[in-house]
Design an enzyme around this catalytic site. Structure first.
Site, PDB file in Angstrom:
ATOM      1  CG  HIS A  23      -0.442  -0.103   2.570  1.00  0.00           C
ATOM      2  ND1 HIS A  23       0.494   1.170   2.934  1.00  0.00           N
ATOM      3  CD2 HIS A  23      -0.342  -0.789   3.561  1.00  0.00           C
ATOM      4  CE1 HIS A  23       0.674   0.874   4.162  1.00  0.00           C
ATOM      5  NE2 HIS A  23       0.395  -0.368   4.389  1.00  0.00           N
ATOM      6  CG  HIS A  26       4.097  -1.174   2.538  1.00  0.00           C
ATOM      7  ND1 HIS A  26       2.991  -2.056   1.996  1.00  0.00           N
ATOM      8  CD2 HIS A  26       4.149  -1.245   3.660  1.00  0.00           C
ATOM      9  CE1 HIS A  26       2.452  -2.613   3.220  1.00  0.00           C
ATOM     10  NE2 HIS A  26       3.251  -2.202   4.108  1.00  0.00           N
ATOM     11  CB  CYS A 131       0.282  -8.156  19.096  1.00  0.00           C
ATOM     12  SG  CYS A 131      -0.777  -7.674  17.577  1.00  0.00           S
ATOM     13  CB  CYS A 134       3.065  -6.284  16.696  1.00  0.00           C
ATOM     14  SG  CYS A 134       2.175  -4.870  16.858  1.00  0.00           S
ATOM     15  CB  CYS A 148      -2.256  -5.080  19.763  1.00  0.00           C
ATOM     16  SG  CYS A 148      -0.875  -4.167  18.950  1.00  0.00           S
ATOM     17  CG  HIS A 151      -1.907  -4.465  14.485  1.00  0.00           C
ATOM     18  ND1 HIS A 151      -0.826  -4.429  15.224  1.00  0.00           N
ATOM     19  CD2 HIS A 151      -1.761  -4.414  13.285  1.00  0.00           C
ATOM     20  CE1 HIS A 151      -0.049  -4.588  13.976  1.00  0.00           C
ATOM     21  NE2 HIS A 151      -0.768  -4.248  13.016  1.00  0.00           N
ATOM     22  CE  LYS A 299       1.039   1.643  10.362  1.00  0.00           C
ATOM     23  NZ  LYS A 299       0.718   0.150  10.332  1.00  0.00           N
ATOM     24  CE  LYS A 302       0.784  -5.440   5.162  1.00  0.00           C
ATOM     25  NZ  LYS A 302       1.994  -6.052   4.911  1.00  0.00           N
TER      26      LYS A 302
END
Ligand code: MSP
Length: 505
Positions: A23, A26, A131, A134, A148, A151, A299, A302
């Site tokens: 995405h 990245h 997690c 992560c 987490c 996430h 953020k 994905k």
């Protein structure tokens, strides 16, 4: 520690997990590294640019199961998606590493065997909250509402026999390294964050698993595989010959520049330097830490809903590859930045259509009308010569600091000042003659310099501009700083107007 040779630039992106597709977050990291690599190639430096994929661990194993694939199939398919995206975005990496390659297994096993032989790895029992997204353990205190912190999903309780790395032993060596290398981790706020993690106190860390098999086997105890992060970090060493070619490794290490996102500071700025010290190697030369690209304050990820709206492919279809690259690079390196399609188009129109593209097209138009399409030479005493000198220094400083936004801002000053120079002199109203030739020659010379300085960000547009102003006969490979010196546009070259480089959106 001796500084690395100034003409070596080894730059790395993080290696991306293959649980899902690439995405724009990245792309932000990879394009930043690409532009920096291109800049250093212009300087004539010895450059090695590495990217790749991180293919082990529970996260990938679970994604594979969900897709009805083996982990290897999952990795094969998704690593190709990353390669396709980098091809699309004109990314010029020298190597693409996959952590499932044999060269990486050899390197990881040698590296960690060495740490084991040095007495810094021991067997113990680990119990903790984990997690999967992560691939990391958390303390109770780190969780937010029991979830987490990154996430915002529940964590798992795990208990297993693990090998541990004696991280605690490296507390003082890490402080010493930070003190001796005040610029190693930047920007400063992120360096302070890393130092804060060390000050909180470092506990030994678990580096192996028996509960999964999708990983690099521990060479002295094959019931275990290394935990994904400890194989992953070593990719940076593998790719330049660790475990295979010691002299190649020494050629590039420690002249390495890691570019990472702020969520992986702990791994890169604490664990990795400690692991290197434990293996008898130098810590990295520099680690640049950027913030997140946010969409609507969240953020981009994905797993988030916002992925499809902002796939690199869709954006490139809309505004072109160079414009996507340019937009990403204009985002200041360090803080978080909001990403929106409207923002992309606004910047496209302002910087590319109205400024860069407009300058190229108005110069070519006037040369066509008043000089029969043949570009004149610049004047040696042009007022733009001083601007160009300053612009080169500021652009070079921006790239040296890994601040692409500052570098591009500096380059754009030459575009703006050349546009103003044309407005002040109005060559479109002037009669043909030496005065007109000088103004147009100056503008063509400014365009020539811009085509070199902006090429790390906009490689295709700059190549096209180079061709249109008649420079195809010159070597395409330009070298800085010489190529930025004023007065090299030869004159007497055919200048082509062509379609707008950046049509308004
Ligand atoms: N596999 C690990 C890295 C191992 S490096 C030895 C990993 N992979 S990741 O695919 O989850 O993330 C890779 C990089 O992408 C990280 O630096 C992360 O910060 C970055 N980004 C992911 N989403 C991002 C944004 N929305 N914005 C900017 N960068 C982001 O972590």
């Amino acid at each position: 520690m001796p500084p690395p040779a100034p003409d070596r630039f080894y730059v790395t992106t993080p290696i991306y997990y293959v649980n899902d597709v690439p995405h724009i977050g990245h792309a932000y990291n990879t394009v930043t590294c690409d532009a920096a690599a291109r800049w250093h190639r212009l300087l004539g430096d010895d450059v090695w640019f590495l990217t790749g994929t991180d293919e082990h661990g529970l996260k990938v194993q679970r994604a594979a199961e969900a897709n009805g694939r083996t982990p290897k199939e999952q990795a094969d398919i998704t690593s190709e998606r990353f390669k396709d995206t980098w091809r699309l975005l004109n990314v010029s990496h020298d190597d693409f590493i996959r952590t499932t390659e044999p060269r990486h297994y050899t390197s990881v096993q040698q590296f960690l065997q060495r740490v084991h032989d040095n007495g810094d790895i021991y067997l113990g029992t680990y119990e903790g909250l984990y997690c999967v997204s992560c691939e990391a353990y958390y303390n109770e205190d780190d969780l937010v509402d029991g979830n987490c912190p990154i996430h915002k999903r529940p964590v798992d309780f795990l208990s297993e026999e693990n090998y541990f790395f004696r991280l605690s032993k490296y507390t003082q060596p890490l402080f010493d390294w930070y003190e001796a290398n005040p610029e190693a981790v930047f920007p400063e706020g992120k360096r302070n964050e890393a130092l804060g993690l060390i000050r909180q106190g470092l506990q030994d860390i678990s580096i192996s698993r028996t509960s999964i098999t999708w990983g690099v086997p521990v060479p002295w105890d094959e019931k275990h595989v290394f935990y994904v992060w400890y194989d992953a970090l070593i990719n940076y060493a593998t790719a330049v010959g660790y475990g295979d070619d010691r002299s190649r490794f020494e050629q590039w290490w420690p002249a390495v520049h890691h570019v990472i996102g702020k969520d992986i500071i702990r791994f890169h700025c604490v664990y990795w330097p400690a692991m290197l010290l434990a293996a008898g190697e130098e810590p990295p030369h520099r680690i640049g830490v950027h913030g997140f690209l946010l969409a609507g304050g969240e953020k981009i990820s994905k797993s988030g809903l916002n992925t499809t709206q902002i796939s690199p492919q869709d954006l490139a279809d809309e505004v072109g590859v160079d414009a996507v690259r340019h937009h990403l690079l204009r985002n200041p390196f360090g803080p978080d930045g909001e990403f929106s399609f409207e923002g992309l188009v606004a910047r496209y129109n302002a910087d590319l259509a109205n400024n860069f593209g407009n300058l190229a097209s108005r110069v070519a138009t006037v040369v066509g009308k008043k000089c029969g399409g043949v570009g004149p030479a610049p004047a040696s005493d042009s007022p733009l010569a001083d601007v160009a000198r300053q612009v080169y220094d500021d652009t070079a400083q921006g790239w040296a600091d890994l601040q692409p936004a500052a570098a591009l801002d500096a380059t754009w000053r030459l575009i703006r000042e050349t546009n103003s120079y044309l407005e002040a002199n109005e060559p479109w109203k002037a009669e043909p003659g030496p005065a007109l030739d000088a103004v147009l020659g100056d503008a063509l010379e400014a365009l020539r310099i811009v085509a070199v300085l902006a090429s790390p960000a906009l490689p295709d547009a700059c190549d096209e501009l180079w061709r249109r102003i008649g420079l195809s006969g010159l070597p395409a490979e330009q070298r800085l700083p010489d190529a930025a010196a004023w007065g090299q546009y030869p004159g007497g070259l055919a200048v082509e107007k062509g379609e707008p480089l950046f049509p308004r959106k």
